[in-house]
Design a protein around this motif. Structure first.
Motif, PDB file in Angstrom:
ATOM      1  N   UNK A  60       0.832  -1.205   0.000  1.00  0.00           N
ATOM      2  CA  UNK A  60       0.000   0.000   0.000  1.00  0.00           C
ATOM      3  C   UNK A  60       0.871   1.261   0.000  1.00  0.00           C
ATOM      4  N   UNK A  61       1.771   1.381   0.974  1.00  0.00           N
ATOM      5  CA  UNK A  61       2.563   2.616   1.059  1.00  0.00           C
ATOM      6  C   UNK A  61       3.593   2.718  -0.057  1.00  0.00           C
ATOM      7  N   UNK A  62       4.177   1.591  -0.445  1.00  0.00           N
ATOM      8  CA  UNK A  62       5.182   1.646  -1.502  1.00  0.00           C
ATOM      9  C   UNK A  62       4.531   2.027  -2.829  1.00  0.00           C
ATOM     10  N   UNK A  63       3.378   1.457  -3.119  1.00  0.00           N
ATOM     11  CA  UNK A  63       2.671   1.800  -4.345  1.00  0.00           C
ATOM     12  C   UNK A  63       2.192   3.235  -4.377  1.00  0.00           C
ATOM     13  N   UNK A  64       1.652   3.709  -3.261  1.00  0.00           N
ATOM     14  CA  UNK A  64       1.170   5.089  -3.219  1.00  0.00           C
ATOM     15  C   UNK A  64       2.324   6.088  -3.296  1.00  0.00           C
ATOM     16  N   UNK A  65       3.435   5.785  -2.642  1.00  0.00           N
ATOM     17  CA  UNK A  65       4.569   6.700  -2.693  1.00  0.00           C
ATOM     18  C   UNK A  65       5.084   6.850  -4.120  1.00  0.00           C
ATOM     19  N   UNK A  66       4.963   5.785  -4.921  1.00  0.00           N
ATOM     20  CA  UNK A  66       5.398   5.833  -6.315  1.00  0.00           C
ATOM     21  C   UNK A  66       4.514   6.741  -7.166  1.00  0.00           C
ATOM     22  N   UNK A  67       3.357   7.115  -6.652  1.00  0.00           N
ATOM     23  CA  UNK A  67       2.435   7.971  -7.401  1.00  0.00           C
ATOM     24  C   UNK A  67       2.613   9.456  -7.084  1.00  0.00           C
ATOM     25  N   UNK A  68       3.500   9.777  -6.145  1.00  0.00           N
ATOM     26  CA  UNK A  68       3.646  11.154  -5.675  1.00  0.00           C
ATOM     27  C   UNK A  68       4.760  11.912  -6.389  1.00  0.00           C
ATOM     28  N   UNK A 228      -1.033   2.406  -9.764  1.00  0.00           N
ATOM     29  CA  UNK A 228      -1.890   2.905 -10.836  1.00  0.00           C
ATOM     30  C   UNK A 228      -3.123   3.615 -10.295  1.00  0.00           C
ATOM     31  N   UNK A 229      -3.749   3.043  -9.288  1.00  0.00           N
ATOM     32  CA  UNK A 229      -4.903   3.706  -8.669  1.00  0.00           C
ATOM     33  C   UNK A 229      -4.460   5.007  -8.011  1.00  0.00           C
ATOM     34  N   UNK A 230      -3.292   4.983  -7.387  1.00  0.00           N
ATOM     35  CA  UNK A 230      -2.761   6.187  -6.756  1.00  0.00           C
ATOM     36  C   UNK A 230      -2.518   7.301  -7.759  1.00  0.00           C
ATOM     37  N   UNK A 231      -1.974   6.951  -8.906  1.00  0.00           N
ATOM     38  CA  UNK A 231      -1.725   7.960  -9.937  1.00  0.00           C
ATOM     39  C   UNK A 231      -3.020   8.634 -10.379  1.00  0.00           C
ATOM     40  N   UNK A 232      -4.049   7.838 -10.598  1.00  0.00           N
ATOM     41  CA  UNK A 232      -5.333   8.409 -11.016  1.00  0.00           C
ATOM     42  C   UNK A 232      -5.881   9.369  -9.965  1.00  0.00           C
ATOM     43  N   UNK A 233      -5.817   8.945  -8.728  1.00  0.00           N
ATOM     44  CA  UNK A 233      -6.370   9.756  -7.646  1.00  0.00           C
ATOM     45  C   UNK A 233      -5.565  11.020  -7.425  1.00  0.00           C
TER      46      UNK A 233
END
Length: 335
Positions: A60-68, A228-233
């Motif tokens: 969760x955190x690793x994927x979301x951090x990649x979207x920032x 991918x979901x993080x990037x969209x959001x």
């Protein structure tokens, strides 16, 4: 190119390069090994108070951090060590804080649940259930006021999803189109009660509907699906379109905290998640199947990570305790 399917919401498979997958593997493995060592130090009496481990939820955190982008902020609850490491805070500094030492991020006075880093735009670790959600909306309000283009990721759990201040924050964020992404880390048991027993609506991504906040359910055990979901959001929030709600379907392998024997679920259930859904093993398989890395190369990465974690434990134990004169510094006292 390796592929990882967004299973939870049925979207087309997303792609990640060799270098990206290797980085995600390293980042998740660092969190896993760090938390394992933190659990050992807690058992030895070197970590006091509460200690909530993130083992199983690393994607969760690793994927979301990649979207920032650089400068975007993160705020979360008390299961926070993984968020700190994903944000780039050092293992030495986090472990020193866990053990209450002077070289910790809060000078040894915050402990497991209360540390932060302005440099890394990490605004805590908060011990009050759901309290950080309002603070995250406030950070996003400041971003919009300053027109600085930053987005705030605001994490909370499935238990906190039933707190009243969460919905007050949703309402204000939607009214003012604040650049905030609300992330529910649904590990399905909150503090020890299954979501089926605690929530009348168990599809938590729908919780924003009455505030006109769109949401989606994400496979929180798949780091690429999370990214991918993080990037969209994040892109939506940055574009001025307002908040977005992501429900990460994840699972913690340990109890709520180190003092929780987790008797409310079966050992077989936990072992099944470990065997079939582990986020680190998932990325490992992607890389091996795609020819990006061999078993021996990945074992070498594990050895490197273990050395980093061992160093952090040694650093923490060698760091001095805070001087008694520090007791009242950084504390607001009303005259």
């Amino acid at each position: 190119m390796a592929q990882a399917a967004q299973k939870a919401n049925g979207k087309h498979a997303a792609e990640a390069s060799k270098d990206e997958l290797l980085q995600y593997y390293r980042d998740m493995l660092l969190i896993r090994r760090f938390e394992e060592r933190a659990g050992q130090l807690y058992g030895m009496g070197l970590i006091g108070g509460f200690c909530h481990l993130y083992i199983g939820q690393e994607a969760v955190v690793v994927g979301m951090q990649a979207a920032l982008k650089n400068g975007d902020q993160v705020i979360t609850a008390y299961r926070d060590h993984g968020h700190m490491l994903a944000a780039g805070m050092t293992a030495n500094g986090v472990m020193a804080e866990l053990t209450g030492r002077r070289d910790g991020y809060s000078k040894g006075k915050g402990g497991s649940m209360h540390m932060f880093s302005i440099e890394k735009a990490f605004y805590g670790g908060h011990g009050i259930v759901g309290a950080q959600v309002s603070l995250g909306a406030g950070i996003a309000f400041a971003n919009k006021y300053r027109k600085d283009g930053k987005v705030c990721l605001t994490y909370f759990g499935d238990g906190a999803a039933n707190q009243g201040q969460v919905y007050e924050s949703f309402n204000m964020a939607a009214l003012w189109k604040l650049p905030v992404v609300f992330i529910i880390e649904n590990n399905q048991y909150a503090m020890g009660t299954s979501i089926q027993r605690s929530s009348s609506e168990t599809h938590l991504y729908k919780r924003g509907v009455s505030f006109n906040i769109p949401g989606e359910e994400v496979d929180g055990m798949d780091v690429v699906a999370v990214r991918e979901a993080g990037k969209r959001a994040v892109e939506r929030a940055r574009a001025g379109e307002g908040p977005y709600l992501l429900e990460m379907k994840t699972y913690r392998y340990r109890g709520h905290s180190m003092s929780d024997p987790a008797k409310y679920r079966t050992k077989e259930e936990v072992e099944e998640f470990k065997a079939k859904r582990d986020p680190i093993e998932h990325v490992k398989k992607l890389m091996i199947d795609a020819g990006h890395a061999s078993e021996e190369q990945l074992k070498e990465i594990d050895r490197e990570i273990r050395a980093v974690v061992t160093e952090s434990a040694e650093f923490a134990q060698q760091s001095p305790e805070p001087d008694p004169s520090e007791l009242l510094t950084d504390v607001y006292i009303e005259a």
